[in-house]
Design an enzyme around this catalytic site. Structure first.
Site, PDB file in Angstrom:
ATOM      1  N   GLU A  84       0.907  -1.158   0.000  1.00 46.72           N
ATOM      2  CA  GLU A  84       0.000   0.000   0.000  1.00 46.72           C
ATOM      3  C   GLU A  84       0.937   1.196   0.000  1.00 46.72           C
ATOM      4  OE1 GLU A  84      -1.239   2.935   0.493  1.00 46.72           O
ATOM      5  OE2 GLU A  84      -2.355   2.715   2.376  1.00 46.72           O
ATOM      6  N   GLU A 125       3.504  11.123  -1.859  1.00 47.84           N
ATOM      7  CA  GLU A 125       4.660  10.478  -1.202  1.00 47.84           C
ATOM      8  C   GLU A 125       5.490   9.856  -2.322  1.00 47.84           C
ATOM      9  OE1 GLU A 125       3.554   7.725   1.989  1.00 47.84           O
ATOM     10  OE2 GLU A 125       1.751   8.920   2.127  1.00 47.84           O
TER      11      GLU A 125
HETATM   12  C1  LIG Z   1       0.771   3.812   3.605  1.00 48.48           C
HETATM   13  S1  LIG Z   1       1.603   2.964   4.896  1.00 48.48           S
HETATM   14  C2  LIG Z   1       0.940   1.325   4.740  1.00 48.48           C
HETATM   15  C3  LIG Z   1       1.061   0.490   5.992  1.00 48.48           C
HETATM   16  C4  LIG Z   1       0.407  -0.892   5.927  1.00 48.48           C
HETATM   17  N1  LIG Z   1       0.914  -1.675   4.821  1.00 48.48           N
HETATM   18  C5  LIG Z   1      -1.085  -0.805   5.829  1.00 48.48           C
HETATM   19  O1  LIG Z   1      -1.619  -1.164   4.760  1.00 48.48           O
HETATM   20  O2  LIG Z   1      -1.735  -0.359   6.779  1.00 48.48           O
HETATM   21  C6  LIG Z   1       3.217   2.883   4.209  1.00 48.48           C
HETATM   22  C7  LIG Z   1       4.278   2.226   5.064  1.00 48.48           C
HETATM   23  O3  LIG Z   1       5.453   2.135   4.276  1.00 48.48           O
HETATM   24  C8  LIG Z   1       6.584   2.503   5.038  1.00 48.48           C
HETATM   25  N2  LIG Z   1       7.570   3.063   4.101  1.00 48.48           N
HETATM   26  C9  LIG Z   1       7.439   4.206   3.375  1.00 48.48           C
HETATM   27  N3  LIG Z   1       8.521   4.375   2.588  1.00 48.48           N
HETATM   28  C10 LIG Z   1       9.343   3.333   2.843  1.00 48.48           C
HETATM   29  C11 LIG Z   1      10.614   2.959   2.344  1.00 48.48           C
HETATM   30  N4  LIG Z   1      11.245   3.678   1.416  1.00 48.48           N
HETATM   31  N5  LIG Z   1      11.178   1.836   2.840  1.00 48.48           N
HETATM   32  C12 LIG Z   1      10.554   1.088   3.788  1.00 48.48           C
HETATM   33  N6  LIG Z   1       9.344   1.394   4.296  1.00 48.48           N
HETATM   34  C13 LIG Z   1       8.737   2.497   3.820  1.00 48.48           C
HETATM   35  C14 LIG Z   1       6.075   3.497   6.055  1.00 48.48           C
HETATM   36  O4  LIG Z   1       6.911   3.502   7.215  1.00 48.48           O
HETATM   37  C15 LIG Z   1       4.660   2.967   6.326  1.00 48.48           C
HETATM   38  O5  LIG Z   1       4.628   2.096   7.430  1.00 48.48           O
END
Ligand SMILES: C[S@@+](CC[C@H](N)C(=O)[O-])C[C@H]1O[C@@H](n2cnc3c(N)ncnc32)[C@H](O)[C@@H]1O
Length: 309
Positions: A104, A113
């Protein structure tokens, strides 16, 4: 965006349109014994759906501190086949290829983002040939805003409120993009699609999007409303548009600093440029019609906000 706070995660989990669509897509896509990569696992919800759907091994990757909480959530739910990997999608190394890559990754209007670049790196490095992506594709859409109230909120500082000259900052509101839940009667009836990103084949995020709208109504237009639709599998999708039930993404408002008067049959050419600003993206929008233009951007302002945070 940091994602270390629970309110952001709970907002996403409370968005049942989003979360239940992912649940159905994972149940439809994951086969018994599959290896699954959940990029940006957050609280671990999608990894748990994958294990429950029969995955043999799930890699749950996240760079935020929420991963520690997710490990406890996995344990509390009796998950034994999920492995958590603390790391950035730009650099993390995994021990195996996967059959399904679920993420997601979508920000407001997809690009508020910037998780798409690391997603594509992980796809190219770890998705086995013929493997499945969830979502499979996403499309971007635009409509014209007719709500004068949105414009009047932004012009307030131009009017010397309290007898104060705010001209030093009165143009700033037009350089910010706001998240809005537009009602259909706040928009012109026409919309256009900027295009569809096929997540199996795209090689890089688009940097420029173009669309054309032919107005079917007369009136004043105060900006653009942008949103995305996600096709998780060929059968399962959701829309974040103003004509669909609300999701936590709502829509984005790209304002004009002056109203644009339009009439039925008038063609508007719309260009949106996406500019990478570190961990986020800035936007520049341009509308041309019959020799008139309206343009705006949040690039300088967004970069400034990033510096002071
Ligand atoms: C939109 S949230 C989705 C969380 C979960 N999958 C859900 O569906 O509820 C995006 C997640 O991706 C992680 N994230 C964003 N960019 C990232 C990156 N470059 N590497 C690792 N994690 C990342 C964030 O910390 C966050 O927890």
């Amino acid at each position: 965006m940091a994602y270390d706070d629970i309110l952001t995660h709970s907002l996403m989990l409370r968005d049942r349109i989003r979360t239940e669509a992912y649940q159905r897509a994972i149940e439809a896509c994951v086969r018994s014994g599959d290896r699954v990569l959940d990029f940006g696992c957050g609280t671990g919800v999608l990894s748990i759906f994958a294990e429950r759907a029969g995955a043999g091994r799930v890699f749950a990757v996240d760079r935020s501190s929420m991963l520690e909480a997710a490990q406890q959530v996995f344990a509390d739910n009796g998950c034994t086949r999920i492995e958590s990997w603390a790391g950035d999608g730009d650099t993390v190394e995994l021990p195996d290829k996967v059959d399904v890559l679920v993420s997601e990754w979508m920000g407001h209007f997809l690009f508020a983002e910037s998780m798409l670049e690391p997603l594509l790196r992980l796809r190219d490095a770890y998705l086995r040939p013929g493997g499945r992506m969830i979502p499979a594709s996403c499309s971007l859409h635009v409509a014209l805003v007719s709500a004068r109230a949105e414009f009047e909120m932004l012009t307030f500082l131009r009017e010397r409120p309290y007898g104060i000259d705010f001209s030093a900052i009165s143009s700033w509101p037009f350089h910010e993009i706001a998240t809005r839940r537009f009602k259909p009667n706040e928009l012109f009836p026409d919309s256009a699609c900027f295009g569809t990103l096929d997540l199996a084949t795209i090689t890089a995020p688009p940097r420029s999007l173009n669309a054309r709208i032919v107005c079917s109504a007369a009136g004043q237009c105060f900006g653009l409303c942008g949103w995305f639709d996600a096709q998780l599998t060929s059968e399962i999708q959701f829309s974040t548009g103003p004509w669909a039930p609300a999701t936590h993404w709502f829509q984005l408002f790209f304002p004009f600093d002056r109203a644009l008067t339009v009439e039925p049959g008038q063609l508007l050419e719309i260009t949106l440029r996406i500019v990478r600003l570190g961990d986020t993206n800035g936007f520049e929008w341009l509308v041309s019609t019959r020799g008139e233009t309206r343009r705006g951007d949040n690039i300088v302002h967004q970069a400034w906000l990033a510096r002071i945070r």
